[in-house]
Scaffold this active site. Structure first.
Site, PDB file in Angstrom:
ATOM      1  N   HIS A 127      -5.812   6.663  -2.810  1.00  0.00           N
ATOM      2  CA  HIS A 127      -6.655   5.605  -2.242  1.00  0.00           C
ATOM      3  C   HIS A 127      -7.716   5.172  -3.248  1.00  0.00           C
ATOM      4  CE1 HIS A 127      -5.253   6.830   1.973  1.00  0.00           C
ATOM      5  NE2 HIS A 127      -4.563   5.808   1.517  1.00  0.00           N
ATOM      6  N   CYS A 128      -8.028   3.882  -3.187  1.00  0.00           N
ATOM      7  CA  CYS A 128      -8.947   3.267  -4.151  1.00  0.00           C
ATOM      8  C   CYS A 128     -10.226   2.898  -3.413  1.00  0.00           C
ATOM      9  CB  CYS A 128      -8.270   2.026  -4.730  1.00  0.00           C
ATOM     10  SG  CYS A 128      -9.276   1.116  -5.901  1.00  0.00           S
TER      11      CYS A 128
ATOM     12  N   HIS B 113       1.654   4.306  -2.955  1.00  0.00           N
ATOM     13  CA  HIS B 113       1.632   5.778  -2.896  1.00  0.00           C
ATOM     14  C   HIS B 113       2.894   6.370  -3.538  1.00  0.00           C
ATOM     15  CE1 HIS B 113      -2.038   6.277  -0.727  1.00  0.00           C
ATOM     16  NE2 HIS B 113      -1.617   5.776   0.414  1.00  0.00           N
TER      17      HIS B 113
ATOM     18  N   CYS C  79      -5.978   0.137 -10.594  1.00  0.00           N
ATOM     19  CA  CYS C  79      -4.750   0.710 -10.028  1.00  0.00           C
ATOM     20  C   CYS C  79      -3.521   0.176 -10.760  1.00  0.00           C
ATOM     21  CB  CYS C  79      -4.659   0.409  -8.541  1.00  0.00           C
ATOM     22  SG  CYS C  79      -5.831   1.381  -7.574  1.00  0.00           S
TER      23      CYS C  79
ATOM     24  N   HIS D 274       0.836  -1.208   0.000  1.00  0.00           N
ATOM     25  CA  HIS D 274       0.000   0.000   0.000  1.00  0.00           C
ATOM     26  C   HIS D 274       0.875   1.263   0.000  1.00  0.00           C
ATOM     27  CE1 HIS D 274      -3.626   2.416   1.183  1.00  0.00           C
ATOM     28  NE2 HIS D 274      -2.701   3.179   1.749  1.00  0.00           N
ATOM     29  N   GLU D 275       1.812   1.328   0.921  1.00  0.00           N
ATOM     30  CA  GLU D 275       2.643   2.535   1.018  1.00  0.00           C
ATOM     31  C   GLU D 275       3.551   2.678  -0.206  1.00  0.00           C
ATOM     32  OE1 GLU D 275       1.749   4.734   2.963  1.00  0.00           O
ATOM     33  OE2 GLU D 275       0.598   3.588   4.427  1.00  0.00           O
TER      34      GLU D 275
ATOM     35  N   CYS E 291      -8.954  -3.877  -3.037  1.00  0.00           N
ATOM     36  CA  CYS E 291      -7.689  -3.361  -3.595  1.00  0.00           C
ATOM     37  C   CYS E 291      -6.732  -3.005  -2.462  1.00  0.00           C
ATOM     38  CB  CYS E 291      -7.978  -2.133  -4.436  1.00  0.00           C
ATOM     39  SG  CYS E 291      -6.492  -1.347  -5.102  1.00  0.00           S
TER      40      CYS E 291
HETATM   41 ZN   LIG Z   1      -2.734   5.194   2.088  1.00  0.00          ZN
HETATM   42 ZN   LIG Z   2      -7.459  -0.093  -6.735  1.00  0.00          ZN
END
Ligand SMILES: [Zn+2]
Ligand SMILES: [Zn+2]
Length: 183
Positions: free
Chosen positions: A149-150, A143, A177, A139-140, A155
């Site tokens: 954010h999704c 970014h 994404c 996740h990070e 996701c």
């Molecule tokens: Zn985040």
């Molecule tokens: Zn996504």
């Protein structure tokens, strides 16, 4: 050769971090991103970021410090730097955060402390800890690739307000994404 050296993720332990979970994260990230993943030299506990009233560490100055060109030549050439800590992190408007990243940058940070079942007074669960750590790391890093954010709860870029969100989502990007990363 130069190009090759850029395609690396450096995991930097901040303070004392469970070595087993670092090794597991290293091999999972390698498998997911097809990049070299290296565990770098650890950084000391960031006293400069400690908030005595909150008894937590302010994540932003730690992230800034991680993105500063390090003395180590090898880390300076690293493309992504992911700090991993067992310390409890916060940013001023939130009670806590699982992690933080430089949007479109190269630096990210995750905390393991709240990913542990024992933090919530439940029985330790290594499998859950391993999965949650990978999800928060991906996740990070997402970014840093410029992803926001999704809305898709499956996701990995879905925002985790709590561990329930983390446990519901997958450890990879949804097709939307993934398309954005490729562009
Ligand atoms: Zn985040
Ligand atoms: Zn996504």
């Amino acid at each position: 050769m130069g190009q090759k050296q850029m395609e690396k993720i450096y995991l930097i332990p901040i303070g004392e971090v469970d070595g087993k979970i670092l090794e597991e994260l290293k091999s999972s990230l390698k498998e997911k991103f097809h990049l070299e993943v290296v565990i770098g030299e650890s950084l000391p506990k960031p006293d400069y970021a400690y908030n005595r009233r909150r008894r937590q560490y302010h994540s932003s100055p730690i992230l800034d410090n991680l993105s500063r060109p390090p003395k180590l030549e090898e880390r300076r050439r690293a493309y992504w730097v992911l700090g991993v800590t067992e310390l409890d992190l916060y940013v001023p408007n939130l009670n806590f955060i699982f992690g933080q990243a430089q949007m479109g940058g190269r630096t990210a940070l995750i905390s393991l402390v709240r990913l542990r079942e024992e933090f919530w007074r439940r029985r330790p669960n290594e499998r859950l800890l391993r999965e949650r750590t990978l999800k928060e790391a991906v996740h990070e890093l997402g970014h840093t690739f410029g992803l926001e954010h999704c809305s898709n709860p499956k996701c990995v870029m879905h925002f985790s307000n709590s561990l329930i969100d983390t446990d519901v989502k997958d450890s990879w990007f949804c097709p939307e994404c993934e398309k954005k990363i490729r562009q």
